[in-house]
Design an enzyme around this catalytic site. Sequence first.
Site, PDB file in Angstrom:
ATOM      1  N   GLY A   8       1.347  -0.889  -0.047  1.00  0.00           N
ATOM      2  CA  GLY A   8       0.050  -0.079   0.628  1.00  0.00           C
ATOM      3  C   GLY A   8       0.822   1.438   0.048  1.00  0.00           C
ATOM      4  N   TYR A 141     -14.933  -2.082   9.830  1.00  0.00           N
ATOM      5  CA  TYR A 141     -13.010  -1.966  10.060  1.00  0.00           C
ATOM      6  C   TYR A 141     -12.469  -2.336  10.774  1.00  0.00           C
ATOM      7  CZ  TYR A 141      -9.554   1.600   8.631  1.00  0.00           C
ATOM      8  OH  TYR A 141      -7.887   1.914   9.340  1.00  0.00           O
TER       9      TYR A 141
HETATM   10  N1  LIG Z   1      -5.252   7.204   7.489  1.00  0.00           N
HETATM   11  C1  LIG Z   1      -5.975   7.456   8.761  1.00  0.00           C
HETATM   12  O1  LIG Z   1      -6.571   7.479   9.602  1.00  0.00           O
HETATM   13  C2  LIG Z   1      -5.552   5.690   9.248  1.00  0.00           C
HETATM   14  C3  LIG Z   1      -6.162   5.124  11.119  1.00  0.00           C
HETATM   15  C4  LIG Z   1      -5.660   4.149  11.316  1.00  0.00           C
HETATM   16  C5  LIG Z   1      -5.020   2.953  10.371  1.00  0.00           C
HETATM   17  N2  LIG Z   1      -4.881   3.172   9.095  1.00  0.00           N
HETATM   18  C6  LIG Z   1      -4.128   2.271   7.912  1.00  0.00           C
HETATM   19  O2  LIG Z   1      -3.028   2.831   7.956  1.00  0.00           O
HETATM   20  C7  LIG Z   1      -3.114   2.202   6.843  1.00  0.00           C
HETATM   21  C8  LIG Z   1      -2.481   3.202   5.203  1.00  0.00           C
HETATM   22  O3  LIG Z   1      -3.646   3.970   5.631  1.00  0.00           O
HETATM   23  P1  LIG Z   1      -3.895   5.292   4.658  1.00  0.00           P
HETATM   24  O4  LIG Z   1      -4.531   6.785   4.530  1.00  0.00           O
HETATM   25  O5  LIG Z   1      -2.594   5.953   3.824  1.00  0.00           O
HETATM   26  O6  LIG Z   1      -4.854   4.589   3.678  1.00  0.00           O
HETATM   27  P2  LIG Z   1      -5.149   4.972   1.804  1.00  0.00           P
HETATM   28  O7  LIG Z   1      -6.158   4.835   1.543  1.00  0.00           O
HETATM   29  O8  LIG Z   1      -4.008   6.219   2.129  1.00  0.00           O
HETATM   30  O9  LIG Z   1      -3.619   4.304   0.442  1.00  0.00           O
HETATM   31  C9  LIG Z   1      -3.772   2.943   0.951  1.00  0.00           C
HETATM   32  C10 LIG Z   1      -3.285   2.639  -0.383  1.00  0.00           C
HETATM   33  O10 LIG Z   1      -3.636   0.666  -0.104  1.00  0.00           O
HETATM   34  C11 LIG Z   1      -3.420   0.338  -1.450  1.00  0.00           C
HETATM   35  N3  LIG Z   1      -3.779  -1.029  -1.557  1.00  0.00           N
HETATM   36  C12 LIG Z   1      -5.339  -1.219  -0.412  1.00  0.00           C
HETATM   37  N4  LIG Z   1      -5.685  -2.503  -1.136  1.00  0.00           N
HETATM   38  C13 LIG Z   1      -4.858  -3.098  -1.949  1.00  0.00           C
HETATM   39  C14 LIG Z   1      -4.507  -4.468  -2.121  1.00  0.00           C
HETATM   40  N5  LIG Z   1      -5.466  -5.244  -2.067  1.00  0.00           N
HETATM   41  N6  LIG Z   1      -2.745  -4.864  -2.360  1.00  0.00           N
HETATM   42  C15 LIG Z   1      -2.048  -3.529  -2.573  1.00  0.00           C
HETATM   43  N7  LIG Z   1      -2.568  -2.045  -2.027  1.00  0.00           N
HETATM   44  C16 LIG Z   1      -3.784  -1.959  -2.185  1.00  0.00           C
HETATM   45  C17 LIG Z   1      -4.434   1.550  -2.137  1.00  0.00           C
HETATM   46  O11 LIG Z   1      -4.297   1.320  -3.583  1.00  0.00           O
HETATM   47  C18 LIG Z   1      -3.354   2.296  -1.170  1.00  0.00           C
HETATM   48  O12 LIG Z   1      -2.471   3.332  -2.125  1.00  0.00           O
HETATM   49  C19 LIG Z   1      -4.258   1.427   6.512  1.00  0.00           C
HETATM   50  O13 LIG Z   1      -3.953  -0.193   6.346  1.00  0.00           O
HETATM   51  C20 LIG Z   1      -5.422   1.639   7.429  1.00  0.00           C
HETATM   52  O14 LIG Z   1      -6.589   1.034   7.876  1.00  0.00           O
HETATM   53  C21 LIG Z   1      -5.064   4.561   8.400  1.00  0.00           C
END
Ligand SMILES: NC(=O)c1ccc[n+]([C@@H]2O[C@H](COP(=O)([O-])OP(=O)(O)OC[C@H]3O[C@@H](n4cnc5c(N)ncnc54)[C@H](O)[C@@H]3O)[C@@H](O)[C@H]2O)c1
Length: 233
Positions: A8, A141
């Site tokens: 990701g 989630y």
């Molecule tokens: N943003 C927040 O507030 C937050 C809070 C807690 C946890 N998280 C976790 O942090 C991680 C990153 O979050 P983010 O905010 O950067 O998300 P984002 O949506 O900006 O980025 C996620 C990336 O993962 C890729 N992705 C999704 N499904 C995929 C798959 N099946 N195979 C390969 N790539 C895949 C997407 O294309 C994207 O580039 C996630 O696991 C999310 O659950 C985020």
Amino acid sequence: MSTALVTGAARGIGFAIARRLSTAGHRIIMVDLSPQIQHSATTLGAIAVQADIATPDGRDAIRDAVRRSGEPLDILVNNAGITRDALLADQTEEMFRLVARVNLGACYELTSALVTEMATGGAIVNLGSRAHLGNVGQFNYAVSKAGVVGLTRSLALAYAPRVRVNAVAPGFVATDMTDAMPEHVRERIISRIPLQRPGSPDDIASAVAWLGSASARYVTGQVVYCCGGRSHG
Ligand SMILES: NC(=O)c1ccc[n+]([C@@H]2O[C@H](COP(=O)([O-])OP(=O)(O)OC[C@H]3O[C@@H](n4cnc5c(N)ncnc54)[C@H](O)[C@@H]3O)[C@@H](O)[C@H]2O)c1
């Protein structure tokens, strides 16, 4: 040179983690299903793998890239994740299954596929979420990220002492994922953060880099909350 793989990694928290680990001197393999991964990896001089972690073909392509690199993997960061938010009454079984498939199932399956490629003394860092404590509108989630906690702690026991396994549980971080939330929901969440600001992707990357480093060599099976103090608020 040691090697780190981040899923990701095309944008958001994953890109910040890849940048941070690259700055620390690791060779980086960046994985994402989005074609944007090519550009993001070029920016960091990293290896790009466009692959879906939730499919066997995608995981094979990722493992092949690790093998082609010719070195064992020192750090695996399972960062890829998705949301399909809705109030519980509006959740469909499909939304539940899809989020569990990517956030939990693929995290387990990719880790299983790559653990034999990992160096002794290596580290796995999973991206959990503070939401595993329960969140209105994020039932699917929250359940998937609670599963990541159980997975992290169980794999830490299974892989010790060869490989450490930990999780980072971010709170609200300003990325495309949270941009998708309604503005009034975002404002309400941010108003409850004791440190009075959303997290940045770099805030999370710092915690991940620490858990992946030798500085955390006696830490395994733990969940590090990186949420501005909101973990139980
Ligand atoms: N943003 C927040 O507030 C937050 C809070 C807690 C946890 N998280 C976790 O942090 C991680 C990153 O979050 P983010 O905010 O950067 O998300 P984002 O949506 O900006 O980025 C996620 C990336 O993962 C890729 N992705 C999704 N499904 C995929 C798959 N099946 N195979 C390969 N790539 C895949 C997407 O294309 C994207 O580039 C996630 O696991 C999310 O659950 C985020």
